[in-house]
Design a protein around this motif. Structure first.
Motif, PDB file in Angstrom:
ATOM      1  N   SER A 173      -7.440  11.950  29.702  1.00  0.00           N
ATOM      2  CA  SER A 173      -7.919  10.582  29.530  1.00  0.00           C
ATOM      3  C   SER A 173      -9.242  10.363  30.257  1.00  0.00           C
ATOM      4  CB  SER A 173      -6.878   9.589  30.035  1.00  0.00           C
ATOM      5  OG  SER A 173      -5.682   9.688  29.296  1.00  0.00           O
ATOM      6  N   TYR A 216      -4.098   3.230  22.717  1.00  0.00           N
ATOM      7  CA  TYR A 216      -4.991   2.741  23.766  1.00  0.00           C
ATOM      8  C   TYR A 216      -6.436   2.571  23.295  1.00  0.00           C
ATOM      9  CZ  TYR A 216      -1.419   3.092  27.356  1.00  0.00           C
ATOM     10  OH  TYR A 216      -0.288   2.878  28.100  1.00  0.00           O
ATOM     11  N   PRO A 261      -7.529  -0.356  27.127  1.00  0.00           N
ATOM     12  CA  PRO A 261      -6.313   0.296  27.634  1.00  0.00           C
ATOM     13  C   PRO A 261      -5.593  -0.526  28.698  1.00  0.00           C
ATOM     14  CG  PRO A 261      -8.071   1.898  27.422  1.00  0.00           C
ATOM     15  CD  PRO A 261      -8.688   0.556  27.165  1.00  0.00           C
ATOM     16  N   ARG A 286      -3.609  -3.119  26.858  1.00  0.00           N
ATOM     17  CA  ARG A 286      -2.476  -2.488  26.182  1.00  0.00           C
ATOM     18  C   ARG A 286      -1.389  -2.100  27.189  1.00  0.00           C
ATOM     19  NH1 ARG A 286      -0.572  -3.699  22.188  1.00  0.00           N
ATOM     20  NH2 ARG A 286       0.576  -1.741  22.013  1.00  0.00           N
ATOM     21  N   HIS A 287      -1.787  -1.719  28.395  1.00  0.00           N
ATOM     22  CA  HIS A 287      -0.805  -1.340  29.422  1.00  0.00           C
ATOM     23  C   HIS A 287       0.141  -2.502  29.718  1.00  0.00           C
ATOM     24  CE1 HIS A 287       1.010   0.399  32.968  1.00  0.00           C
ATOM     25  NE2 HIS A 287       0.640  -0.649  33.674  1.00  0.00           N
ATOM     26  N   ASN A 312       2.612  -2.599  26.811  1.00  0.00           N
ATOM     27  CA  ASN A 312       3.448  -1.402  26.806  1.00  0.00           C
ATOM     28  C   ASN A 312       4.490  -1.460  27.918  1.00  0.00           C
ATOM     29  OD1 ASN A 312       2.000  -0.402  24.645  1.00  0.00           O
ATOM     30  ND2 ASN A 312       0.728   0.956  25.874  1.00  0.00           N
TER      31      ASN A 312
END
Length: 403
Positions: free
Chosen positions: A151, A228, A263, A266-267, A270
Motif C-alpha cells: 500500500s 480503497y 482510504p 472507507r476505513h 469498513n
C-alpha cells in the motif's frame, strides 16, 4: 467530426459511464460490506465462512459465504463483471471524445509543455499501459505478500505518477489521466485476476477437484485495492468541474491528499461493517485533509503571482480588451472556436455588461486558477491575469463607475 455530433455522443457516453459506474461501485461496496459483516454461527454448512441476515424492500435475506467454494457447483451463478467492463469502456470512449479529439484544448497546455496533440495522445495511452504494468508487477512481486508495504509503495507510485503527469499535460488532463490510470488498474483487477480466478475455481469444481485457496486470496487482495481506491477516483473523474483543484500551483499535492482521504473514509465504514466499532477519528482526518486542500488551492495558478489588492484598479477598457481577445471566441453569442458549438455553461463575455456579470467566474477560472483559457490556447500572459486580479480586487468596477 461535427461539433454537434461530438457533443451528443459525449452526452450519451457520459450517461452510460455514470450508470455503469453506479452499478459497479454499488455492487462493489455492497459485497465489501457483506463480506465484513459475516459472522460465524453454529450449524452452518461445511466450508461456510459466515452468514449475515439482511432486510431490504420488505423482505429478509440470509446470505452465506463459502471460504473457497461450495462442494457442488450451483445450477445458476450470477457473475459481477459487466458493470466494471462497461464503466471502463465508456470512460475510455469519453477520454477519446473529450481529451483526444479536443487535445489542443484539454490535453495540451503549452505553458506546461508544448506537445504536438498526436504526441500527447500517444503519451497518454503509453502512461495508462505503463502505469498498469508497474502496478501489476508490484502486486505479483514479493512485496505483494505484505499488504502494508504494498500500500505504501503503491501510494508513492501514484503520487509520483501524478507529479509527472502535471509536468506534461494540462492540470485538467493530468487529473483525468491519473483517474483513468487508477480506473484501469481497478478494471484490470477484475478482468485479469478476479474473474479468471473465479473461473478456475468453477472449473476445479466441475472437474471434481478441490479449488486452490490461493486463487481466492489473490482475488480478495485486488478487491480490497478497488475498495480503497474508489472514492479518490470518483473525485478525480469529476475534477474538471473544479478549477481550484486541477488548475492551481500545488495540484499534484492535492491529489496526494485525496489519495489519503479516500482510504481513510472507507476505513470508517469498513470498521463499522466488520463490527469493530466506529473510528470517528477518520472524520477528523478527512476534515483536516479538506482544509489542507482548500489552503493549497488558494496558492493561485502555476508559476504565476496573483495581483495585489493594493494595486490600482485598471481602466475597464484594459480589462475588456483582455477578456474579448482571450475569452470571447468561445464565450460569445456565436462561439468561433472549432469544436465548441456554443458558449460553455452559457457564459458569454463579449459585452461590458456580461463581463461584469461574470466577474467572479472570471476570477475563479482565470485569476485564482489557470483553468481558462483551456490549454492557454489564446496565450493569455501572466501580466494580463494580474490586470484581471487588480480589477477584481477593486470590486470589478464598470466603465460608468470609473468616470
Amino acid at each position: 467530426m461535427d461539433a454537434v455530433v461530438v457533443a451528443w455522443a459525449e452526452m450519451t457516453v457520459r450517461w452510460l459511464h455514470v450508470v455503469a459506474g453506479i452499478a459497479w461501485i454499488g455492487s462493489s461496496f455492497y459485497f465489501i460490506a457483506l463480506d465484513l459483516s459475516l459472522r460465524r454461527r453454529d450449524g452452518l454448512p461445511d466450508g461456510v465462512q459466515g452468514e449475515a441476515w439482511q432486510v431490504h424492500g420488505g423482505g429478509f435475506y440470509n446470505m452465506v459465504k463459502y471460504l473457497v467454494a461450495p462442494a457442488r457447483m450451483p445450477d445458476e451463478v450470477t457473475w459481477f463483471k459487466w458493470e466494471a467492463y462497461t464503466t471502463w469502456l465508456s470512460g475510455f470512449a469519453l477520454l477519446v471524445l473529450v481529451y483526444y479529439l479536443g487535445a489542443e484544448l484539454f490535453l495540451v497546455d503549452r505553458t506546461v509543455m508544448a506537445l504536438d496533440p498526436n504526441a500527447a495522445i500517444a503519451l497518454s495511452l503509453g502512461a495508462l499501459l505503463a502505469g498498469w504494468l508497474i502496478y501489476e508487477a508490484l502486486c505479483r512481486s514479493p512485496l505483494g505478500r505484505n499488504a502494508t508495504a504494498l500500500s505504501l509503495v503503491g501510494y508513492v507510485f501514484l503520487v509520483a505518477a501524478t507529479w509527472g503527469l502535471t509536468q506534461v499535460f494540462s492540470g485538467r488532463a493530468a487529473f483525468v489521466q491519473i483517474g483513468a490510470l487508477i480506473g484501469t488498474m481497478m478494471v484490470a483487477n477484475v478482468f485479469v485476476v478476479i474473474i479468471p480466478n473465479q473461473k478456475k475455481t468453477v472449473a476445479a469444481l466441475l472437474a471434481g477437484e478441490k479449488p486452490d485457496p490461493a486463487l481466492g486470496a489473490q482475488a480478495k487482495q485486488r478487491s480490497v485495492h478497488n475498495n480503497y481506491l474508489t472514492l479518490p477516483v470518483i473525485l478525480l473523474m469529476v475534477s474538471n468541474h473544479y478549477p481550484l483543484l486541477f488548475a492551481t500551483k500545488y495540484n499534484w499535492v492535492i491529489v496526494a491528499v485525496l489519495l489519503t482521504l479516500g482510504p481513510v473514509i472507507r476505513h470508517f465504514f469498513n470498521a463499522r461493517h466488520a463490527g469493530k466499532g466506529s473510528p470517528w477519528w477518520t472524520w477528523g482526518v478527512a476534515a483536516a485533509g479538506l482544509a489542507l486542500i482548500g489552503w493549497l488551492s488558494a496558492a493561485g495558478p502555476r508559476d504565476e503571482v496573483l495581483g495585489s489588492g493594493a494595486s490600482p484598479a485598471p481602466e475597464f477598457a484594459a480589462v475588456e480588451e483582455i477578456v474579448i481577445s482571450r475569452c470571447s471566441m468561445c464565450h460569445g453569442d456565436y462561439a468561433a472556436w472549432d469544436g465548441i458549438p456554443a458558449a460553455p455553461k452559457g457564459v458569454k463575455l463579449d459585452t461590458p455588461e456580461r463581463i461584469r456579470a461574470h466577474a467572479q467566474m472570471i476570477g475563479l477560472n482565470a485569476v485564482r486558477s489557470s483553468a481558462m483559457p483551456p490549454g492557454n490556447v489564446t496565450d493569455i500572459r501572466p501580466e494580463e491575469r494580474a490586470v484581471l486580479a487588480a480589477w477584481l480586487a477593486a470590486g470589478a468596477p464598470g466603465p460608468e463607475q470609473q468616470r
